[in-house]
Design an enzyme around this catalytic site. Structure first.
Site, mmCIF file in Angstrom:
data_model
loop_
_atom_site.group_PDB
_atom_site.id
_atom_site.type_symbol
_atom_site.label_atom_id
_atom_site.label_comp_id
_atom_site.label_asym_id
_atom_site.label_seq_id
_atom_site.Cartn_x
_atom_site.Cartn_y
_atom_site.Cartn_z
ATOM 1 N N HIS A 51 1.219 -11.633 1.555
ATOM 2 C CA HIS A 51 0.120 -10.945 0.877
ATOM 3 C C HIS A 51 -0.484 -11.756 -0.265
ATOM 4 O O HIS A 51 -1.688 -11.688 -0.520
ATOM 5 C CB HIS A 51 0.636 -9.599 0.343
ATOM 6 C CG HIS A 51 -0.424 -8.569 0.105
ATOM 7 N ND1 HIS A 51 -0.187 -7.231 0.245
ATOM 8 C CD2 HIS A 51 -1.726 -8.657 -0.256
ATOM 9 C CE1 HIS A 51 -1.294 -6.557 -0.031
ATOM 10 N NE2 HIS A 51 -2.238 -7.399 -0.340
ATOM 11 N N TYR B 287 0.833 -1.213 0.000
ATOM 12 C CA TYR B 287 0.000 0.000 0.000
ATOM 13 C C TYR B 287 0.868 1.265 0.000
ATOM 14 O O TYR B 287 0.362 2.372 -0.167
ATOM 15 C CB TYR B 287 -0.956 0.030 1.203
ATOM 16 C CG TYR B 287 -1.905 -1.152 1.302
ATOM 17 C CD1 TYR B 287 -2.035 -2.070 0.259
ATOM 18 C CD2 TYR B 287 -2.684 -1.354 2.434
ATOM 19 C CE1 TYR B 287 -2.893 -3.157 0.359
ATOM 20 C CE2 TYR B 287 -3.547 -2.437 2.537
ATOM 21 C CZ TYR B 287 -3.638 -3.341 1.500
ATOM 22 O OH TYR B 287 -4.491 -4.410 1.611
HETATM 23 N N1 NAP Z 1 -5.308 -8.683 1.254
HETATM 24 C C1 NAP Z 1 -5.705 -8.149 0.132
HETATM 25 O O1 NAP Z 1 -5.315 -8.575 -0.974
HETATM 26 C C2 NAP Z 1 -6.646 -6.989 0.188
HETATM 27 C C3 NAP Z 1 -7.301 -6.548 -0.970
HETATM 28 C C4 NAP Z 1 -8.179 -5.460 -0.866
HETATM 29 C C5 NAP Z 1 -8.369 -4.868 0.372
HETATM 30 N N2 NAP Z 1 -7.703 -5.314 1.486
HETATM 31 C C6 NAP Z 1 -7.895 -4.702 2.844
HETATM 32 O O2 NAP Z 1 -9.298 -4.654 3.095
HETATM 33 C C7 NAP Z 1 -9.669 -3.301 3.380
HETATM 34 C C8 NAP Z 1 -11.090 -3.057 2.909
HETATM 35 O O3 NAP Z 1 -11.203 -3.153 1.511
HETATM 36 P P1 NAP Z 1 -11.526 -1.888 0.590
HETATM 37 O O4 NAP Z 1 -11.186 -0.660 1.365
HETATM 38 O O5 NAP Z 1 -10.865 -2.071 -0.698
HETATM 39 O O6 NAP Z 1 -13.079 -2.034 0.321
HETATM 40 P P2 NAP Z 1 -14.389 -1.805 1.222
HETATM 41 O O7 NAP Z 1 -14.019 -1.578 2.653
HETATM 42 O O8 NAP Z 1 -15.339 -2.886 0.881
HETATM 43 O O9 NAP Z 1 -14.969 -0.480 0.583
HETATM 44 C C9 NAP Z 1 -14.322 0.754 0.669
HETATM 45 C C10 NAP Z 1 -15.201 1.752 -0.039
HETATM 46 O O10 NAP Z 1 -16.444 1.844 0.662
HETATM 47 C C11 NAP Z 1 -16.696 3.197 1.011
HETATM 48 N N3 NAP Z 1 -17.232 3.198 2.382
HETATM 49 C C12 NAP Z 1 -16.585 2.937 3.529
HETATM 50 N N4 NAP Z 1 -17.407 3.032 4.596
HETATM 51 C C13 NAP Z 1 -18.627 3.354 4.087
HETATM 52 C C14 NAP Z 1 -19.889 3.605 4.673
HETATM 53 N N5 NAP Z 1 -20.068 3.549 5.996
HETATM 54 N N6 NAP Z 1 -20.928 3.920 3.846
HETATM 55 C C15 NAP Z 1 -20.761 3.988 2.499
HETATM 56 N N7 NAP Z 1 -19.583 3.773 1.892
HETATM 57 C C16 NAP Z 1 -18.524 3.455 2.670
HETATM 58 C C17 NAP Z 1 -15.361 3.905 0.952
HETATM 59 O O11 NAP Z 1 -15.515 5.240 0.524
HETATM 60 P P3 NAP Z 1 -15.182 6.503 1.519
HETATM 61 O O12 NAP Z 1 -13.696 6.658 1.545
HETATM 62 O O13 NAP Z 1 -15.905 7.602 0.848
HETATM 63 O O14 NAP Z 1 -15.762 6.154 2.868
HETATM 64 C C18 NAP Z 1 -14.615 3.117 -0.128
HETATM 65 O O15 NAP Z 1 -14.923 3.626 -1.417
HETATM 66 C C19 NAP Z 1 -8.607 -2.478 2.638
HETATM 67 O O16 NAP Z 1 -8.574 -1.135 3.038
HETATM 68 C C20 NAP Z 1 -7.371 -3.267 2.961
HETATM 69 O O17 NAP Z 1 -6.887 -2.972 4.258
HETATM 70 C C21 NAP Z 1 -6.867 -6.375 1.406
#
Ligand code: NAP
Length: 280
Positions: A103, A48
């Protein structure tokens, strides 16, 4: 905050903040604000390219290091770097992490896993995990691990509940941490009528209902956000519980369909890419 009990006797908060795709400035801000409002789980990764910023956010929050469950991930370019763990700790500004993942099942991932086991034995990682090791990868690792991991981090949400994988996890008491818990912000998931209905019933938002579903499934959940109102909402999900009937209704949304389809070609590319780590 509810905690999840791990197979090594530790506990991990059920809800945390994710930092994927957050710029260093946004990650620093989100982590600081999240910790100030009561979050105690933070997830980042070498890839990241915001670990230094996460470390700054932690310091600026004023929350004691030992109260925080800090999770990060080694990228494949680091699996054969003998200093990878120390360099990761240096970037984060800490002398241990609470959870260290590999990862991706790319490159020499067994060397990466051996680094996790070494870090665990040395106390540099209090627990260890595998990320994106579904199917054949966890099957192979199962025959080779010396220490059973505490966590797996994989895509999971009401459209894709990892039913198959969970059978293996249950055998070893490995906990699931959901990525894309809100479908990466996909409106069609968040706007499913069942979430609107339950949101109205409990005085919550649809996103909060989805996150509560994750925790009631026994998953740790790390929604990503750079919006302080969302960050606040995402933590505020422990004052209501979905009934068994409501959980069953949500289960009917399962299409066994991911948002993210990784190919073998991508795994090869992952193995050949090195993050351009922040210098300061
Ligand atoms: N291990 C892996 O390969 C991998 C891959 C992907 C992700 N991850 C981890 O998983 C975490 C979560 O995944 P992600 O961030 O990609 O997706 P997510 O949490 O499913 O979705 C994030 C999106 O949702 C919006 N959001 C967040 N809270 C909200 C709410 N209460 N109401 C409406 N919209 C909301 C955010 O926008 P706003 O900023 O406008 O709130 C952002 O656009 C990552 O940050 C990372 O730490 C790991």
């Amino acid at each position: 905050m509810e905690n999840i009990s791990l197979n090594n006797g530790l506990v991990c908060p059920a809800v945390g903040i994710g930092t994927f795709m957050l710029s260093p400035a946004d990650a620093e801000n989100s982590v600081r604000e999240a910790l100030k409002m009561g979050y105690r789980l933070v997830d980042t990764a070498n890839a990241y390219v915001n670990e230094r910023a996460v470390g700054r956010g932690i310091k600026e929050s004023g929350v004691k290091r030992e109260e925080i469950f800090l999770s990060t991930k080694l990228w494949p370019s680091e699996y054969e770097n003998p200093n990878a763990v120390d360099e990761t700790l240096e970037r984060l500004g800490v002398d241990y992490v609470d959870l260290l993942y590999i990862h991706q099942p790319a490159g020499n991932w067994l060397a990466g896993y051996r680094q996790l086991e070494k870090a665990y034995r040395e106390g540099k990682a209090k627990s260890i995990g595998i990320s994106n090791f579904e199917g054949e990868y966890i099957e192979e690792l199962e025959t080779k691990w010396e220490i059973v991991p505490q966590f797996i981090q994989v895509e999971a949400h009401p459209y894709f509940t990892q039913k198959e994988l969970r059978k293996t996890l249950d055998r070893y008491d490995i906990k699931l941490m959901s990525w894309y818990p809100l479908g990466h912000g996909d409106k069609s998931l968040i706007q499913e009528p069942v979430f609107r209905k339950l949101a109205d019933k409990y005085g919550k938002t649809p996103a909060q209902v989805i996150l509560r579903w994750h925790t009631q499934m026994g998953f740790a959940v790390i929604p990503g956000s750079k919006n302080v109102d969302h960050i606040k909402d995402n933590l505020d999900i422990m004052d209501f519980s979905l009934t068994d009937e409501e959980m069953a209704e949500i289960a009917r949304l399962d299409k066994n369909e991911r948002y993210y389809h990784r190919t073998d070609e991508q795994l090869r590319q992952f193995a050949g890419w090195r993050p351009d780590f922040e210098r300061a």
